[in-house]
Design an enzyme around this catalytic site. Structure first.
Site, PDB file in Angstrom:
ATOM      1  N   LYS A  49       0.711  -1.168   0.022  1.00  0.00           N
ATOM      2  CA  LYS A  49      -0.053  -0.017   0.190  1.00  0.00           C
ATOM      3  C   LYS A  49       0.786   1.094  -0.063  1.00  0.00           C
ATOM      4  O   LYS A  49       0.432   2.095  -0.830  1.00  0.00           O
ATOM      5  CB  LYS A  49      -0.921  -0.026   1.359  1.00  0.00           C
ATOM      6  CG  LYS A  49      -2.058  -0.998   1.131  1.00  0.00           C
ATOM      7  CD  LYS A  49      -2.750  -1.316   2.448  1.00  0.00           C
ATOM      8  CE  LYS A  49      -3.771  -2.528   2.262  1.00  0.00           C
ATOM      9  NZ  LYS A  49      -4.680  -2.875   3.457  1.00  0.00           N
TER      10      LYS A  49
ATOM     11  N   GLN B 167      -4.599  -1.636   9.717  1.00  0.00           N
ATOM     12  CA  GLN B 167      -4.456  -2.932   9.183  1.00  0.00           C
ATOM     13  C   GLN B 167      -4.927  -4.057  10.003  1.00  0.00           C
ATOM     14  O   GLN B 167      -4.700  -4.229  11.095  1.00  0.00           O
ATOM     15  CB  GLN B 167      -2.875  -3.304   8.722  1.00  0.00           C
ATOM     16  CG  GLN B 167      -2.592  -4.657   7.807  1.00  0.00           C
ATOM     17  CD  GLN B 167      -3.694  -4.499   6.488  1.00  0.00           C
ATOM     18  OE1 GLN B 167      -3.676  -3.463   5.868  1.00  0.00           O
ATOM     19  NE2 GLN B 167      -3.564  -5.797   5.873  1.00  0.00           N
TER      20      GLN B 167
ATOM     21  N   ASP C 103     -10.920   2.761   4.134  1.00  0.00           N
ATOM     22  CA  ASP C 103     -11.284   1.013   4.090  1.00  0.00           C
ATOM     23  C   ASP C 103     -12.804   0.927   3.903  1.00  0.00           C
ATOM     24  O   ASP C 103     -13.117  -0.269   3.604  1.00  0.00           O
ATOM     25  CB  ASP C 103     -10.767   0.601   5.295  1.00  0.00           C
ATOM     26  CG  ASP C 103      -9.649  -0.524   5.220  1.00  0.00           C
ATOM     27  OD1 ASP C 103      -9.213  -0.796   3.784  1.00  0.00           O
ATOM     28  OD2 ASP C 103      -8.642  -0.476   6.153  1.00  0.00           O
TER      29      ASP C 103
HETATM   30  N1  GUN Z   1      -6.648  -7.084   6.205  1.00  0.00           N
HETATM   31  C1  GUN Z   1      -7.193  -7.787   5.224  1.00  0.00           C
HETATM   32  N2  GUN Z   1      -7.762  -6.906   4.254  1.00  0.00           N
HETATM   33  C2  GUN Z   1      -7.789  -5.767   4.861  1.00  0.00           C
HETATM   34  C3  GUN Z   1      -8.273  -4.418   4.216  1.00  0.00           C
HETATM   35  O1  GUN Z   1      -8.655  -4.220   3.345  1.00  0.00           O
HETATM   36  N3  GUN Z   1      -7.874  -3.468   5.162  1.00  0.00           N
HETATM   37  C4  GUN Z   1      -7.279  -3.400   6.393  1.00  0.00           C
HETATM   38  N4  GUN Z   1      -7.473  -2.233   7.214  1.00  0.00           N
HETATM   39  N5  GUN Z   1      -7.236  -4.703   6.868  1.00  0.00           N
HETATM   40  C5  GUN Z   1      -7.124  -5.778   6.088  1.00  0.00           C
END
Ligand code: GUN
Length: 293
Positions: A52, A96, A119
């Site tokens: 990311k 995350q 998100d």
């Molecule tokens: N863990 C797995 N997928 C995601 C996501 O799209 N966002 C976040 N914050 N954590 C994750």
């Protein structure tokens, strides 16, 4: 059978975002800024967050990575979220997941200002999505919609079976596919681990979105000829062949299912590359205040 190439589509969208950021900067506008909070050292989370941050650089965003050790308290994490909520330079941020067991993920998600919740996990964004209002749509469902759109796949009136009922993929995907929109206008069935007639449902499906988290769950004898299959599975199975020591495996038994499909996403290279791009797009929306002021 046509492969849906998430790598090609995500590269296109990345270039579109980068160009828009270039124009914003050239006009003296603010550089979009995404912050990511990472707790602990889970291998998968490390990889996703690094990716990311790298993608932010590639499209011209500013990014910040905030790290905590596994033993961070819930109060410390909530205080961090409060700071990010107030930080006027930060347009959007993510925490995350998964988090260590002593921290309530729901509490953390609800502490995020929904206007910065790129998100799309906050109940306000989920609620607005479910009634068709402008909002941040979470990355995986948004990426899938974009793939359907860019491949001009017909959805109106089709029977869409969603395998899995997670808050992150199954539930939002079902809501979006039934929405009065394109992609959407489907008759949606959600099947999950307790469903009794799952095979019959899948056999009547025109579109199957497999997000059940069981590697190679969907077999060749469970789908009809001409079906569109979207594989959301990302199970890391141990492998002695790959350098990383694991093989990313989808929820679809590809060699059996793909010959029957009109379209199918591979794993890797299908839905996966789209998710980070959807997060970038949400960050761009946040930077431009195009959803919330
Ligand atoms: N863990 C797995 N997928 C995601 C996501 O799209 N966002 C976040 N914050 N954590 C994750």
């Amino acid at each position: 059978m046509q492969l849906i190439d998430g790598k090609v589509v995500s590269a296109q969208i990345k270039a579109e975002i980068a160009e828009e950021v270039r124009l914003i900067k050239a006009a003296g506008g603010k550089t979009p800024h995404l912050a990511a909070v990472l707790v602990g050292h889970d291998g998968g989370s490390e990889t996703y967050v690094a990716s990311k941050v790298r993608t932010c650089e590639e499209v011209g965003f500013k990014s910040s990575l905030i790290r905590y050790e596994e033993d961070v308290t819930e109060a410390e994490l909530l205080a961090c979220i409060e700071r990010l909520n107030k930080d006027e330079d930060v347009d959007g941020f993510i925490v995350q997941l998964p988090l260590p067991k002593h921290i309530s993920e729901q509490k953390v998600i609800e502490a995020i200002d929904y206007r910065k919740d790129v998100d799309g996990f906050h109940p306000i964004n989920v609620g607005r999505m479910s009634i068709g209002l402008p909002c941040f749509v979470s990355a995986t469902p948004a990426g899938i919609l974009e793939l359907l759109k860019r491949y001009e796949i017909e959805t109106k009136g089709k029977h869409c079976v969603v395998l899995g009922r997670s808050n992150i993929v199954g539930k939002p995907m079902a809501m979006l596919m039934m929405q009065k929109a394109y992609p959407g206008d489907c008759t949606v069935t959600v099947c999950h681990s307790r469903s009794q007639n799952l095979k019959e449902m899948c056999l009547s499906a025109d579109i199957i979105i497999a997000a059940i988290g069981v590697p190679e769950f969907l077999k060749g004898d469970m789908v009809k000829e001409g079906v569109v299959v979207i594989d959301v599975g990302t199970t890391r199975l141990p492998s002695s062949v790959t350098k990383s020591g694991f093989k990313l495996t989808g929820d679809v038994k590809f060699d059996e299912v793909s010959p029957k499909c009109s379209y199918i996403t591979p794993v890797p290279g299908g839905v996966g590359p789209m998710t980070i791009i959807s997060l970038m797009r949400n960050t761009l929306f946040a930077g431009k205040r195009s959803i919330y002021n």
